[in-house]
Design a protein around this motif. Structure first.
Motif, mmCIF file in Angstrom:
data_model
loop_
_atom_site.group_PDB
_atom_site.id
_atom_site.type_symbol
_atom_site.label_atom_id
_atom_site.label_comp_id
_atom_site.label_asym_id
_atom_site.label_seq_id
_atom_site.Cartn_x
_atom_site.Cartn_y
_atom_site.Cartn_z
ATOM 1 N N VAL A 157 0.857 -1.183 0.000
ATOM 2 C CA VAL A 157 0.000 0.000 0.000
ATOM 3 C C VAL A 157 0.892 1.231 0.000
ATOM 4 N N PRO A 159 0.891 5.794 -0.745
ATOM 5 C CA PRO A 159 -0.024 6.941 -0.730
ATOM 6 C C PRO A 159 -0.800 7.136 -2.032
ATOM 7 N N ARG A 161 -1.499 4.513 -4.108
ATOM 8 C CA ARG A 161 -2.081 3.231 -4.504
ATOM 9 C C ARG A 161 -2.675 2.548 -3.275
ATOM 10 N N TYR A 162 -3.953 2.814 -3.009
ATOM 11 C CA TYR A 162 -4.590 2.186 -1.859
ATOM 12 C C TYR A 162 -5.120 0.820 -2.261
ATOM 13 N N ASN A 164 -8.123 -2.268 -1.484
ATOM 14 C CA ASN A 164 -9.379 -2.737 -0.895
ATOM 15 C C ASN A 164 -9.334 -4.251 -0.812
ATOM 16 N N LEU A 177 -1.133 1.905 8.554
ATOM 17 C CA LEU A 177 -2.161 2.189 7.560
ATOM 18 C C LEU A 177 -3.416 2.774 8.187
ATOM 19 N N ARG A 178 -4.106 3.614 7.449
ATOM 20 C CA ARG A 178 -5.436 4.074 7.815
ATOM 21 C C ARG A 178 -6.448 3.091 7.239
ATOM 22 N N SER A 204 -10.729 -0.821 3.396
ATOM 23 C CA SER A 204 -9.905 0.018 2.531
ATOM 24 C C SER A 204 -8.668 0.453 3.316
ATOM 25 N N PHE A 205 -7.492 0.266 2.714
ATOM 26 C CA PHE A 205 -6.226 0.586 3.363
ATOM 27 C C PHE A 205 -5.553 1.724 2.614
ATOM 28 N N MET A 206 -5.131 2.742 3.348
ATOM 29 C CA MET A 206 -4.490 3.921 2.770
ATOM 30 C C MET A 206 -3.252 4.265 3.587
ATOM 31 N N GLN A 208 1.094 4.032 3.887
ATOM 32 C CA GLN A 208 2.304 3.318 3.486
ATOM 33 C C GLN A 208 2.422 2.061 4.340
#
Length: 251
Positions: A157, A159, A161-162, A164, A177-178, A204-206, A208
């Protein structure tokens, strides 16, 4: 006596954790460094080994009672080698660094006793089946052995390229990750697990880091209890969110 089985001898290694084969973990203990393993995961050992129940503290007991998330562990200590496995699941050894790791407790086979773990909430207003809104955060420095149904996929992951992932297929992700939980469809009947699309919820992961996904949407059927009625069918009853059979194996 002759057989190809005699070629399946133990792996010789001075490493603490060694994969005997993809479904069997060999752990070397030298007397000072205990490990915590899933209860009942020992299949064989050599040397002077002892296995004791690991008592949870009050915080862990309250978290387990409230969320259904937690680890049923035994403490392995002594001098020798111990072999661990669980339902022929594929085993993967990971180093937990300063960043830490978030994982569903159903996928943890063993970890160094020096590591710390606690229950955290994942952003969601619903309790869903599979990887629900409560997870374990493992921090410290050491190794953890995870299990998957089949060979998993490690997704990076970044910034820009998130990622799912299906909430029933995600195994673990880095703490940096968020994370957001959302429906995989905008249908008005989305509360019904898998509804008319065959899909339910996703994470959903956002940021680094990484996300580990297995090629299955089912947890191992440990202590499975067959659900009853419509609520169980849609992942909302005894067979669903935080129930014994979290992966709806028997649907």
């Amino acid at each position: 006596m002759q057989s190809p089985l005699f070629s399946l001898t133990e792996q010789q290694s001075q490493e603490r954790y060694t994969l005997q084969n993809p479904q069997l973990l060999r752990v070397l203990l030298e007397g000072q460094d205990d490990i915590l393993a899933r209860k009942g995961a020992m299949v064989a050992y050599q040397g002077l080994m002892e296995f004791d129940g690991e008592i949870q503290n009050m915080t862990q007991q309250r978290a387990r009672a409230y969320t259904g998330e937690g680890l049923d562990l035994m403490r392995c200590h002594g001098q020798g080698t111990v072999y661990l496995a669980n339902l022929a699941q594929h085993i993967h050894v990971m180093d937990v660094e300063q960043e830490g790791l978030t994982v569903d407790s159903g996928y943890v086979l063993a970890l160094d006793s020096s590591l710390h773990y606690e229950v955290v909430a994942v952003d969601s207003q619903y309790g869903i089946s599979g990887s629900g809104k409560y997870q374990l955060v493992i921090t410290g420095r050491g190794k953890v052995a995870l299990m998957t149904s089949g060979q998993p996929l490690m997704l990076q992951v970044t910034p820009d390229r998130y990622v799912n992932a299906d909430a029933d297929a995600i195994v673990a992700w880095s703490n940096s990750l968020r994370v957001q939980m959302q429906a995989q469809t905008h249908s008005s009947g989305v509360w019904r697990r898998r509804g008319n699309t065959g899909e339910g919820w996703e994470l959903s992961f956002m940021g680094q880091g990484f996300a580990l996904v297995q090629p299955s949407e089912l947890l191992p059927p440990q202590n499975a209890v067959i659900g009853q009625g419509l609520r169980a069918q849609y992942g909302m009853g005894q067979q669903g969110a935080r129930g014994q059979n979290q992966g709806n194996v028997w649907q």
